[in-house]
Write a protein that holds these residues in place. Structure first.
Motif, PDB file in Angstrom:
ATOM      1  N   LEU A 234       2.942   1.611  13.053  1.00 14.72           N
ATOM      2  CA  LEU A 234       2.608   1.431  11.700  1.00 14.72           C
ATOM      3  C   LEU A 234       2.618   2.835  11.116  1.00 14.72           C
ATOM      4  O   LEU A 234       3.362   2.971   9.822  1.00 14.72           O
TER       5      LEU A 234
ATOM      6  N   PHE B 182      -5.064  -0.791   5.875  1.00 17.32           N
ATOM      7  CA  PHE B 182      -3.878  -1.730   6.194  1.00 17.32           C
ATOM      8  C   PHE B 182      -4.704  -2.994   6.779  1.00 17.32           C
ATOM      9  O   PHE B 182      -5.836  -3.022   7.140  1.00 17.32           O
TER      10      PHE B 182
ATOM     11  N   TYR C 279       5.141  -1.793   6.155  1.00 15.94           N
ATOM     12  CA  TYR C 279       4.513  -2.924   6.753  1.00 15.94           C
ATOM     13  C   TYR C 279       4.599  -4.337   6.091  1.00 15.94           C
ATOM     14  O   TYR C 279       4.891  -5.193   6.711  1.00 15.94           O
TER      15      TYR C 279
END
Length: 345
Positions: free
Chosen positions: A142, A180, A153
């Protein structure tokens, strides 16, 4: 908990700018560890409390990344959690990975070469375009360990879904400061000793139900049982029916420290931590005449930087030939200015 109030729970010496290597424990983590060590020393039976820490860690991690706790497996390292994912790939599968990827998210795929699994590495900025109909899985961090770059992402996931590929994410350098949605991926694994400020030896992973159906729990032990306390002896195989079947027996003291650490990060809130961390990173970049970024990890190429920082008592890291500085909840403007003054000198 308010971030300014939470920051009082940490006691770093000035100049710690190396959370990307390991995070520092807050007071609740430190205290929990001391209590557990004292219990161990005198033989006070606290096994149930120690095991409970693993469940608290699982629940806190699930809350942080937005998944059900039943979809979270616990372990000790990122590569250990990824191993059954890699082993579940069909013979001849094709995996696409960024070319400067941390080894724990590379070796598990390369280790499948004898089954014909092919690993293709490409620059991170070309990863989306490299995903095609021949791709079975795309694996990426990430946030890149080497330089702090944030992977696109959503774009990677969209490309993978368009071509029927699985998505595996190493969120070790992002989870704890970068919000996220883990549910968009098939696997999300995290080493918790960096931005989640847990002791080393704790790793957690989201394993989507569809992916778990392909996987085999080769490392299953008593803690992977549907009833761990009823899984000490003898057949038949009686595993948990969720991600817990991929658990390994928790390293007790690591998880004793991890539970309050993850709960504190969740209580502060990742968006507030991101704003604090990135603001300090940008203060550092601005002081060097560099444009602002969006990451809590920055790398700079300043002549003699490593030696200058070391003389000033600033602890950072060197990765890929550049100084890497990383800023977290316990970092301060004074830490940044200490580093800038050292580099200017």
């Amino acid at each position: 908990m308010d971030l300014d109030e939470a920051r009082k729970l940490w006691h770093p010496e000035p100049g710690w700018l190396n959370t990307a290597s390991y995070g520092l424990p807050a007071e609740p983590t430190w205290t929990a560890l001391q209590e557990a060590l004292a219990q161990w020393r005198v033989g006070r039976n606290a096994i149930e409390l120690w095991n409970e820490s693993a469940e608290r860690s699982r629940a806190a991690f699930a809350r942080l990344v937005g998944v059900p706790a039943g979809d979270v497996a616990i372990g000790s390292t990122v590569s250990q959690l990824l191993a059954p994912v890699a082993a579940a790939l069909p013979p001849g599968a094709r995996v696409v990975v960024p070319e400067v990827e941390f080894i724990s998210n590379l070796f598990p795929w390369l280790a499948q070469a004898e089954r014909g699994v092919e690993v293709r590495t490409v620059p991170l900025e070309k990863l989306v375009d490299a995903i095609d109909d021949g791709t079975d899985l795309v694996a990426f961090s990430l946030v890149q360990s080497a330089d702090g770059r944030i992977a696109p992402y959503d774009e990677i996931v969209a490309a993978a879904r368009a071509h029927g590929a699985l998505v595996s994410v190493d969120a070790t350098q992002g989870c704890g400061w970068l919000p996220f949605d883990a549910r968009r991926a098939d696997a999300v694994v995290v080493g918790a000793y960096k931005w989640l400020t847990a002791p080393r030896g704790v790793a957690l992973g989201y394993l989507a139900p569809g992916l778990r159906d392909r996987m085999r729990p080769d490392a299953a032990g008593w803690f992977a049982g549907g009833d761990p306390n009823g899984s000490y002896y003898g057949p038949p195989l009686r595993l948990a029916d969720d991600a817990r079947r991929f658990d390994i027996s928790p390293a007790w003291f690591c998880y004793v420290g991890a539970a309050p650490a993850l709960e504190l990060v969740a209580e502060i809130g990742v968006p507030a931590i991101r704003d604090h961390d990135v603001a300090l990173a940008n203060r550092f970049l601005d002081g060097l005449g560099r444009p602002p970024g969006e990451s809590a990890i920055v790398t700079v190429d300043v002549p003699g930087a490593e030696e200058k920082l070391e003389r000033a008592g600033v602890r950072a890291a060197v990765r890929a030939g550049r100084v890497r500085a990383s800023f977290h909840v316990y970092s301060s403007e004074e830490d940044v200015d200490l580093a800038l003054n050292a580099l200017a000198g």
